[in-house]
Every structure is written in C-alpha cells, then in structure tokens.
Design a protein around this motif. Structure first.
Motif, PDB file in Angstrom:
ATOM      1  N   MET A 295      24.221  39.519  36.413  1.00 48.64           N
ATOM      2  CA  MET A 295      25.457  40.065  36.395  1.00 48.64           C
ATOM      3  C   MET A 295      25.295  41.707  36.085  1.00 48.64           C
ATOM      4  SD  MET A 295      27.707  37.852  36.655  1.00 48.64           S
ATOM      5  CE  MET A 295      29.121  38.350  36.438  1.00 48.64           C
TER       6      MET A 295
ATOM      7  N   ILE B 107      25.359  42.947  39.943  1.00 50.61           N
ATOM      8  CA  ILE B 107      26.664  42.954  40.453  1.00 50.61           C
ATOM      9  C   ILE B 107      27.583  43.971  39.768  1.00 50.61           C
ATOM     10  CG2 ILE B 107      28.798  41.603  40.409  1.00 50.61           C
ATOM     11  CD1 ILE B 107      27.409  38.974  40.614  1.00 50.61           C
TER      12      ILE B 107
ATOM     13  N   LYS C  43      33.892  38.305  38.695  1.00 50.07           N
ATOM     14  CA  LYS C  43      32.924  38.845  37.482  1.00 50.07           C
ATOM     15  C   LYS C  43      34.028  38.721  36.538  1.00 50.07           C
ATOM     16  CE  LYS C  43      30.217  42.550  35.594  1.00 50.07           C
ATOM     17  NZ  LYS C  43      30.597  43.655  35.175  1.00 50.07           N
TER      18      LYS C  43
ATOM     19  N   TYR D 166      34.382  34.801  35.713  1.00 53.68           N
ATOM     20  CA  TYR D 166      33.134  34.654  34.835  1.00 53.68           C
ATOM     21  C   TYR D 166      33.128  35.006  33.261  1.00 53.68           C
ATOM     22  CZ  TYR D 166      28.119  34.031  33.686  1.00 53.68           C
ATOM     23  OH  TYR D 166      27.039  33.579  33.147  1.00 53.68           O
ATOM     24  N   GLU D 167      33.457  36.135  33.337  1.00 52.40           N
ATOM     25  CA  GLU D 167      33.523  36.797  31.725  1.00 52.40           C
ATOM     26  C   GLU D 167      34.512  36.243  30.943  1.00 52.40           C
ATOM     27  OE1 GLU D 167      33.819  40.973  32.874  1.00 52.40           O
ATOM     28  OE2 GLU D 167      31.990  41.133  32.819  1.00 52.40           O
TER      29      GLU D 167
END
Length: 148
Positions: A1, A4, A53, A56-57
């Motif tokens: 991550m 990214i 992102k 995902y978080e």
C-alpha cells in the motif's frame, strides 16, 4: 500500500526510490516492482486507485471493529480461552474463541477425548477399498477449522 500511496501523491512521478516503501522480504523483487510502476498513470486510473485504497482501509477498520466485538463477547470465557492457548498448535486467540463458541465450556457432552476429537474433525479417516486399506489425513469437515 506504500507504493500505491506514493503513486497517488503524484501520479506523474514514477521515478522514485522504491526500496524504503517495501517490506524487507520483497527486496529480491525490486527490479520487477520498478518495472511495474514505470509507466504513465492517467487521472482516471489514479481516481480508481484512490477509491480502491479507501475501500481497503475501510475493510481493515471494519475487521478491527469486528475483532474487538468478538474479544469483548469472549471476555467471560477468558480463563477457558487462555487454557486452550496453552495447547501447542493454538496460537491464534480467535481460533481459541471459536473452540469455546462451538463446543462450549461444558465437556460433559463428550464422554471421552476421542469423542471430542472425532466431532471436531481432528481424527484420521480410514477408507476401506477392496484389496487395500488406506488411511487419509485428518478430515476437512470438522466444525472448527479456522478463525474468520
């Protein structure tokens, strides 16, 4: 991550030092990672990456919330869970919680330890075929296989 995140800071800059952004076990993959990020990222791609992102978080945060809820519900059984964690193969607290939630704390329902092992799927299954007898690994159908 981390990679990214760095790409999302400035999508036009793909020529940055990647080594501080990766985990130590990925050192041998640095050439492949550099090749993978050496391209042009469009604003549309950058926007999609940002959404993914954040998602995902958010999933990680919800997983943490769920784990905290399970831990709080298991507090009355801390003594039993700690006892289960003393067994050599039980390293994950959620697996120990799963054992308590599936079996309970009253072992009177199992006349012997063999009955408990059989119920949980931890016994070997013997398959008899004419002219041969083979023994398989532990069954996969046990009620307790893995946490989450």
């Amino acid at each position: 991550m981390n990679i990214i995140g760095k790409l999302l800071e400035d999508p036009t800059d793909t020529n940055f030092d990647i080594e501080p952004l990766i985990h130590g076990s990925m050192d041998h993959k640095i050439p492949e990672l550099k090749l993978a990020i050496f391209s042009f990222i469009t604003p549309e791609q950058s926007g999609k990456l940002a959404v993914i992102k954040k998602h995902y978080e958010n999933l990680n945060a919800r997983k943490s919330d769920l784990e905290e809820l399970v831990r709080s519900l298991a507090k009355p059984y801390t003594e039993e869970i700690n006892l289960i964690l003393t067994v050599l193969s039980f390293k994950n607290i959620f697996l120990a919680i799963a054992v308590v939630s599936e079996i309970g704390i009253d072992m009177d329902v199992f006349p012997t330890a063999k009955h408990l092992c059989s119920w949980s799927g931890l016994t070997r299954q013997i398959t008899k075929v004419p002219a041969r007898k083979s023994q398989s690994e532990c069954r996969e159908q046990g009620a307790i296989s893995s946490p989450f």
